[in-house]
Design a protein around this motif. Sequence first.
Motif, PDB file in Angstrom:
ATOM      1  N   GLY A   1       0.872  -0.896  -0.005  1.00  0.00           N
ATOM      2  CA  GLY A   1       0.138  -0.445  -0.406  1.00  0.00           C
ATOM      3  C   GLY A   1       1.026   1.099  -0.158  1.00  0.00           C
ATOM      4  O   GLY A   1       0.015   1.685  -0.703  1.00  0.00           O
ATOM      5  N   VAL A   2       2.124   1.264   0.653  1.00  0.00           N
ATOM      6  CA  VAL A   2       3.121   2.290   0.804  1.00  0.00           C
ATOM      7  C   VAL A   2       3.778   2.386  -0.575  1.00  0.00           C
ATOM      8  O   VAL A   2       3.773   3.665  -1.138  1.00  0.00           O
ATOM      9  N   LEU A   3       3.663   1.471  -1.082  1.00  0.00           N
ATOM     10  CA  LEU A   3       5.262   1.498  -2.274  1.00  0.00           C
ATOM     11  C   LEU A   3       3.579   1.537  -3.620  1.00  0.00           C
ATOM     12  O   LEU A   3       4.389   2.259  -4.511  1.00  0.00           O
ATOM     13  N   GLY A   4       2.462   1.330  -3.261  1.00  0.00           N
ATOM     14  CA  GLY A   4       1.686   1.299  -5.016  1.00  0.00           C
ATOM     15  C   GLY A   4       1.906   3.281  -4.750  1.00  0.00           C
ATOM     16  O   GLY A   4       0.950   3.379  -5.520  1.00  0.00           O
ATOM     17  N   ARG A   5       1.982   3.521  -3.823  1.00  0.00           N
ATOM     18  CA  ARG A   5       2.066   5.115  -3.616  1.00  0.00           C
ATOM     19  C   ARG A   5       3.629   6.339  -3.608  1.00  0.00           C
ATOM     20  O   ARG A   5       3.112   7.055  -4.617  1.00  0.00           O
ATOM     21  N   THR A   6       4.514   5.460  -3.092  1.00  0.00           N
ATOM     22  CA  THR A   6       5.440   6.300  -3.266  1.00  0.00           C
ATOM     23  C   THR A   6       6.706   5.189  -3.850  1.00  0.00           C
ATOM     24  O   THR A   6       8.230   5.582  -3.742  1.00  0.00           O
ATOM     25  N   CYS A   7       6.775   4.205  -4.649  1.00  0.00           N
ATOM     26  CA  CYS A   7       7.969   3.726  -4.737  1.00  0.00           C
ATOM     27  C   CYS A   7       8.535   4.368  -5.671  1.00  0.00           C
ATOM     28  O   CYS A   7       7.811   5.564  -6.790  1.00  0.00           O
ATOM     29  N   ASP A   8       9.898   3.924  -5.369  1.00  0.00           N
ATOM     30  CA  ASP A   8      10.876   4.970  -6.516  1.00  0.00           C
ATOM     31  C   ASP A   8      10.614   4.304  -8.082  1.00  0.00           C
ATOM     32  O   ASP A   8      10.611   5.015  -9.403  1.00  0.00           O
ATOM     33  N   ARG A   9      10.029   2.941  -7.836  1.00  0.00           N
ATOM     34  CA  ARG A   9       9.585   2.667  -9.302  1.00  0.00           C
ATOM     35  C   ARG A   9      10.882   1.694 -10.598  1.00  0.00           C
ATOM     36  O   ARG A   9      10.644   1.980 -11.779  1.00  0.00           O
ATOM     37  N   PRO A  10      11.803   1.779  -9.696  1.00  0.00           N
ATOM     38  CA  PRO A  10      13.177   1.593 -11.262  1.00  0.00           C
ATOM     39  C   PRO A  10      12.106   0.548 -11.898  1.00  0.00           C
ATOM     40  O   PRO A  10      13.036   0.224 -12.726  1.00  0.00           O
TER      41      PRO A  10
ATOM     42  N   ILE B   1      17.075 -10.391  18.748  1.00  0.00           N
ATOM     43  CA  ILE B   1      17.162  -9.765  17.694  1.00  0.00           C
ATOM     44  C   ILE B   1      17.171  -8.295  18.522  1.00  0.00           C
ATOM     45  O   ILE B   1      15.670  -8.097  18.692  1.00  0.00           O
ATOM     46  N   CYS B   2      17.619  -7.540  18.465  1.00  0.00           N
ATOM     47  CA  CYS B   2      18.096  -6.128  18.788  1.00  0.00           C
ATOM     48  C   CYS B   2      17.964  -5.621  17.061  1.00  0.00           C
ATOM     49  O   CYS B   2      18.643  -5.403  16.882  1.00  0.00           O
ATOM     50  N   LEU B   3      16.775  -4.760  17.025  1.00  0.00           N
ATOM     51  CA  LEU B   3      16.577  -4.272  15.494  1.00  0.00           C
ATOM     52  C   LEU B   3      16.928  -2.602  16.066  1.00  0.00           C
ATOM     53  O   LEU B   3      15.744  -1.640  16.921  1.00  0.00           O
ATOM     54  N   ILE B   4      17.508  -1.625  15.912  1.00  0.00           N
ATOM     55  CA  ILE B   4      17.179  -0.655  15.450  1.00  0.00           C
ATOM     56  C   ILE B   4      17.333   0.186  14.815  1.00  0.00           C
ATOM     57  O   ILE B   4      18.014   0.638  13.297  1.00  0.00           O
ATOM     58  N   GLY B   5      16.277   1.170  14.581  1.00  0.00           N
ATOM     59  CA  GLY B   5      15.385   2.112  13.694  1.00  0.00           C
ATOM     60  C   GLY B   5      14.151   1.617  13.879  1.00  0.00           C
ATOM     61  O   GLY B   5      14.032  -0.039  13.375  1.00  0.00           O
ATOM     62  N   GLY B   6      13.246   2.169  12.953  1.00  0.00           N
ATOM     63  CA  GLY B   6      11.625   1.890  13.309  1.00  0.00           C
ATOM     64  C   GLY B   6      11.517   1.399  11.585  1.00  0.00           C
ATOM     65  O   GLY B   6      10.205   1.756  11.216  1.00  0.00           O
ATOM     66  N   GLY B   7      12.529   2.149  10.203  1.00  0.00           N
ATOM     67  CA  GLY B   7      11.950   2.188   9.278  1.00  0.00           C
ATOM     68  C   GLY B   7      11.559   0.742   8.491  1.00  0.00           C
ATOM     69  O   GLY B   7      11.417  -0.289   8.677  1.00  0.00           O
ATOM     70  N   PRO B   8      11.935   0.887   7.498  1.00  0.00           N
ATOM     71  CA  PRO B   8      10.989  -1.172   6.446  1.00  0.00           C
ATOM     72  C   PRO B   8      12.322  -1.121   6.243  1.00  0.00           C
ATOM     73  O   PRO B   8      12.202  -2.342   5.900  1.00  0.00           O
TER      74      PRO B   8
ATOM     75  N   LYS C   1       5.932   5.835  17.235  1.00  0.00           N
ATOM     76  CA  LYS C   1       5.550   5.199  15.884  1.00  0.00           C
ATOM     77  C   LYS C   1       6.598   4.673  15.242  1.00  0.00           C
ATOM     78  O   LYS C   1       7.951   5.562  14.821  1.00  0.00           O
ATOM     79  N   GLY C   2       6.283   3.770  14.705  1.00  0.00           N
ATOM     80  CA  GLY C   2       7.299   2.358  13.750  1.00  0.00           C
ATOM     81  C   GLY C   2       6.526   3.473  12.364  1.00  0.00           C
ATOM     82  O   GLY C   2       5.593   3.865  11.810  1.00  0.00           O
ATOM     83  N   GLY C   3       7.716   2.861  11.156  1.00  0.00           N
ATOM     84  CA  GLY C   3       8.062   3.362   9.917  1.00  0.00           C
ATOM     85  C   GLY C   3       8.801   4.384   9.164  1.00  0.00           C
ATOM     86  O   GLY C   3       9.413   4.151   8.064  1.00  0.00           O
ATOM     87  N   GLY C   4       9.732   5.054  10.897  1.00  0.00           N
ATOM     88  CA  GLY C   4      11.096   5.488   9.545  1.00  0.00           C
ATOM     89  C   GLY C   4      10.502   7.037   8.930  1.00  0.00           C
ATOM     90  O   GLY C   4       9.668   7.560   9.655  1.00  0.00           O
ATOM     91  N   MET C   5      10.902   6.983   7.931  1.00  0.00           N
ATOM     92  CA  MET C   5      11.140   8.333   6.776  1.00  0.00           C
ATOM     93  C   MET C   5       9.894   8.123   6.323  1.00  0.00           C
ATOM     94  O   MET C   5       9.856   8.957   5.852  1.00  0.00           O
ATOM     95  N   MET C   6       9.145   6.693   5.591  1.00  0.00           N
ATOM     96  CA  MET C   6       8.055   6.823   5.906  1.00  0.00           C
ATOM     97  C   MET C   6       6.691   7.418   5.864  1.00  0.00           C
ATOM     98  O   MET C   6       5.922   8.578   6.005  1.00  0.00           O
ATOM     99  N   ARG C   7       6.549   7.457   7.871  1.00  0.00           N
ATOM    100  CA  ARG C   7       6.145   8.186   8.438  1.00  0.00           C
ATOM    101  C   ARG C   7       6.791  10.118   8.991  1.00  0.00           C
ATOM    102  O   ARG C   7       6.316  10.799   8.507  1.00  0.00           O
ATOM    103  N   THR C   8       8.243   9.545   8.678  1.00  0.00           N
ATOM    104  CA  THR C   8       8.745  11.860   9.104  1.00  0.00           C
ATOM    105  C   THR C   8       9.037  12.182   7.960  1.00  0.00           C
ATOM    106  O   THR C   8       8.921  13.492   8.378  1.00  0.00           O
TER     107      THR C   8
END
Lengths: 350, 592
Positions: free
Chosen positions: B55-64, B111-118, B142-149
């Motif tokens: 849903g995110v990519l269907g709107r924002t993908c760089d579409r290579p 497992i530790c994940l630092i950063g909540g982006g894609p 909230k999660g999402g990283g730059m997709m949100r910010t």
Amino acid sequence: MTYIKSKIRHPKQPKNSIGYVKADYEGALSTLCAGCGHDSISAAIIEACYEMSIEPHRLAKVSGIGCSSKTPTYFLGNSHGFNSVHGRMPSITTGANMANRDLIYLGVSGDGDTASIGLGQFCHVIRRNLNMTYIVMNNGCYGLTKGQDSATADFGSVNKSGTENPFPAIDLAGLALELGATFVARSFSGDKTQLIPLIKAAMSHRGFAFLDVISPCVTFNNNMGSTKSYEYVRDHIPATAAHEFVPQEEEILISYPGGSNTSVRLHDGSSIQLHKLNANWNPIDRNTAVNRLQQAKINGEILTGLLFVDKDSRDLHEVINSVDQPLNSLRKELLCPGTSALNKINDGLR
Amino acid sequence: MEPTDITNPEYFHKVVDCQYACPAHTPVPEYIRLIAAERYADAYMVNWESNVFPGVLGRTCDRPCEPACRRGRVDEEPVAICRLKRVAADNKGDVTSRMPVIKKQKNGKKICLIGGGPASLTVARDLAPLGYEIHLYDEWHKGGGMMRTQIPGFRLPEKVLDEEVGYILNMGIHTHFNHYVDSMKEILSQDYAAVFVGTGAPKGRDLILPGREEAKANVHIGVEFLASVAFEHIKTIGKKVIILGGGNTAMDCCRTSRRLGGEDVKVLVRSPFADMKASAWEIEDAKSEDIPILNNMPPKEFVVENGKLKGMIFGKVKATYDANGKRSLIPSGEPDVFIEADDVIIAVGQDNAFPWIEKDLGIAFDKWEVPVLNKVSFQSTLPGVFFGGDSAFGPSNIITSVAHGHQAAISIDQFCNSKDVLERPAPTTNLFKQKMGIHEWMYDSPVEDDDRFKVPHARKELTLKNIKAEVELGFDVQTAFKEAQRCLNCDVQTVFSASKCIECDACMDICPTSSITFTMNGEEDELRTRLLAPAENKSQDLYISGELHTKRVMVKDEDVCLHCGLCAERCPTSAWDMNKFLYGVTKVTKII
Ligand SMILES: Cc1cc2nc3c(=O)[nH]c(=O)nc-3n(C[C@H](O)[C@H](O)[C@H](O)COP(=O)(O)OP(=O)(O)OC[C@H]3O[C@@H](n4cnc5c(N)ncnc54)[C@H](O)[C@@H]3O)c2cc1C
Ligand SMILES: Cc1ncc(C[n+]2csc(CCOP(=O)(O)OP(=O)(O)O)c2C)c(N)n1
Ligand code: SF4
Ligand code: SF4
Ligand code: SF4
Ligand SMILES: [Mg+2]
């Protein structure tokens, strides 16, 4: 279900000297059986006309009845066409040609259409040296009516139902030579490098140009024991020569090593280059052609290539001294010059 | 040339241009057919398995994928692949029941994940079904990283993002939001079996020019500005706004400014238009919102009067290119230009920043402060620490971050099981026959002639007033069907069996794009010149058969094949067959 050919073509498709692309010479999508030799001949006709830069509206296709005679629908969709009656293509073409000598006439027929029902018409059109190209798509059977042996089926050839043919074949190329045809060639649908230059040469010849093209019927005559199957033909075709068609404005580019090369100049100034595979072979001598054809038959070979060409051919219009202008363009004033002209003629006869 | 080895999975994969170009190798034609069949949920799940955020990519993908699309080589424009993806997302209905079931029984590894982006979220999604206990840290709430910010709401509604981030966080992920990790050492001292760094490239570049310090109240750094807008810390901007930069961030900043009260918003680019980094469609959208873009104008100084920003002075340059095509911008000789501004937004790039990773931990960085990583495993020089997304090789995009996440997840699983991280699973491949009858295939083989359909936009009067109003409306299902039918089904492969071919030429004669030639074999470069149509696009392979009866070979130029199946329909012996080739990038575990 397809039967739809996309209009999309190769983005780099080249244009010929009059600005047309090959697609401009295509016709409707073929409904023949997949793999039919006739479709390959259609493709060779498209390629030849494209390469010769023929303006599509300057060509008329005429055919009889049969799978072969259906093919004009599948090429040169922008040209004139007449799909006539079984075996009657020659008389329709004769009439058309008499009425408008300015068109290029391409007759397409089958071995049934030509060697059976149309044999008489075939003989007479040769005798008259009508200016046309006559292509027989020769599959040794009546494809359209489900594969009965035709008159060109070889003696002893086995058809799909397993029956051996008890009759000798009519060799249309031999018959054409015998009847005085001024251009005789034979080729194979599966060998476009040979077929395309031969079609071009035939279309450049003034007079009757006959092309007997072996064309396997994949559905009814591509079985073991057939002498017109892809496999059999490929294993039995020595060619008279390698051919190259040279349009009038171009330099001869190819020179073959070894063997001997001849160039036959055609009526319109173009020429056909022959790299002869047999040094004793002479394409402008009818006798050697007849002999070689006989010899090949004895050897069980299908001789292909340009067999004979008469460079001094005089076509029907020349023979009967018909008017230069196409009849359909003669205005009433010329055709009915009026009372005073009639009186003049009558006076001359008194 | 040697006969083509079609058993090599990469051969046919490369023929599927879009899938091959997609960093995550999403099976594009497969989902497009599902959309045409109105199977939106299935289409969504095919996407979700590969790219995690349909849903995110269907709107924002760089579409290579779109510049790679075959349709673009034979028609004016490629298939609207990206916007079709959105159709699947918009129409899928409830897919919660299709999501992987997470076992209560964990495997005992944290497992530790630092950063909540894609990137991190992808690692989380791939590892959670295996029973890992996953802890995700992000400085935001909230999660999402730059997709949100960063990505503004008028391009990506929050609801869409929340839903797709939610699918992952609902897999039992332990989130530590509002938690900026300020010491890697501290993380490493805990009992994590592995650590993944997905902190992005968060540092927006500044432009130090005369007056910068004095003007600072009205000069903003693009990424910081967008984040502040996203979290509603900034709600207005001056009437006259200058945006410096020619990338997608600049486009988001200018369009955002238009929605915060900016009336006279201009983008100034130091180089020529042709060198702008922003996607063509983002530039188009900015222009349609009455935002002029002025090029060849490098900024020279901030003009401040009485402590207040008045505007900026720009030089004028022209680009010259040397023999190697290297560009230099030289002054054009025209006088400098002053442009008024109430606010200036600097959007000239981002950098990685790892102030929180202590230098003595064994995690090596190169001279550009980029971590030293293995390009396949994403493993750093400290074996238990992996990187992915923008933090790995610098800023890129969402789909690349997702692709990194998949690979990092595999590495982490190998590492946690004491296996070699360089041992990678082979891709999955499958060839399905498509024949149903003489002229019948399981896919719609005829090629549609339609031109690319345009996605409708909401009225500008409405969208400029409401910063959350989505501009693109997405295809309706009827248009989506028509657009889907433009797809050439490049995954339905033409498969040739030399032993069956009787060399009747039927396939060569029928092929609309002259892709097939029977000729004598030769060396590739020479052979390419001898085909029915010259094969000049060397990035596309030639498919060569073994020697045939006449000693010739079949040569197919894959470049502009329409996958129309006519060759196979025309072949009397079925020497050609149309087979659907499904290529899947193997994930750490089967997701769906
Ligand atoms: C303005 C703008 C517009 C964009 N538009 C698009 C677009 O349309 N399409 C597209 O594909 N891509 C776009 N991108 C790029 C895309 O957003 C990124 O490439 C992608 O989000 C990178 O993902 P990531 O997982 O690597 O990290 P990010 O998405 O950057 O997420 C990293 C997260 O980690 C947090 N973080 C960083 N350090 C720490 C720490 N020490 N402790 C805790 N948390 C930390 C950050 O705050 C952030 O939330 C855009 C980028 C920008 C700047
Ligand atoms: C006057 C007449 N007699 C018989 C037929 C039936 N008929 C149709 S096609 C055909 C034979 C065609 O054979 P050929 O010319 O070799 O064509 P092919 O289908 O083999 O290409 C016959 C006998 C007919 N259509 N008209
Ligand atoms: S029946 Fe024979 S001649 Fe007729 S189309 Fe089929 S293969 Fe060709
Ligand atoms: S599928 Fe076959 S006929 Fe169609 S374009 Fe490709 S090679 Fe040509
Ligand atoms: S149509 Fe089939 S048999 Fe004929 S040349 Fe092509 S692959 Fe070979
Ligand atoms: Mg026949």
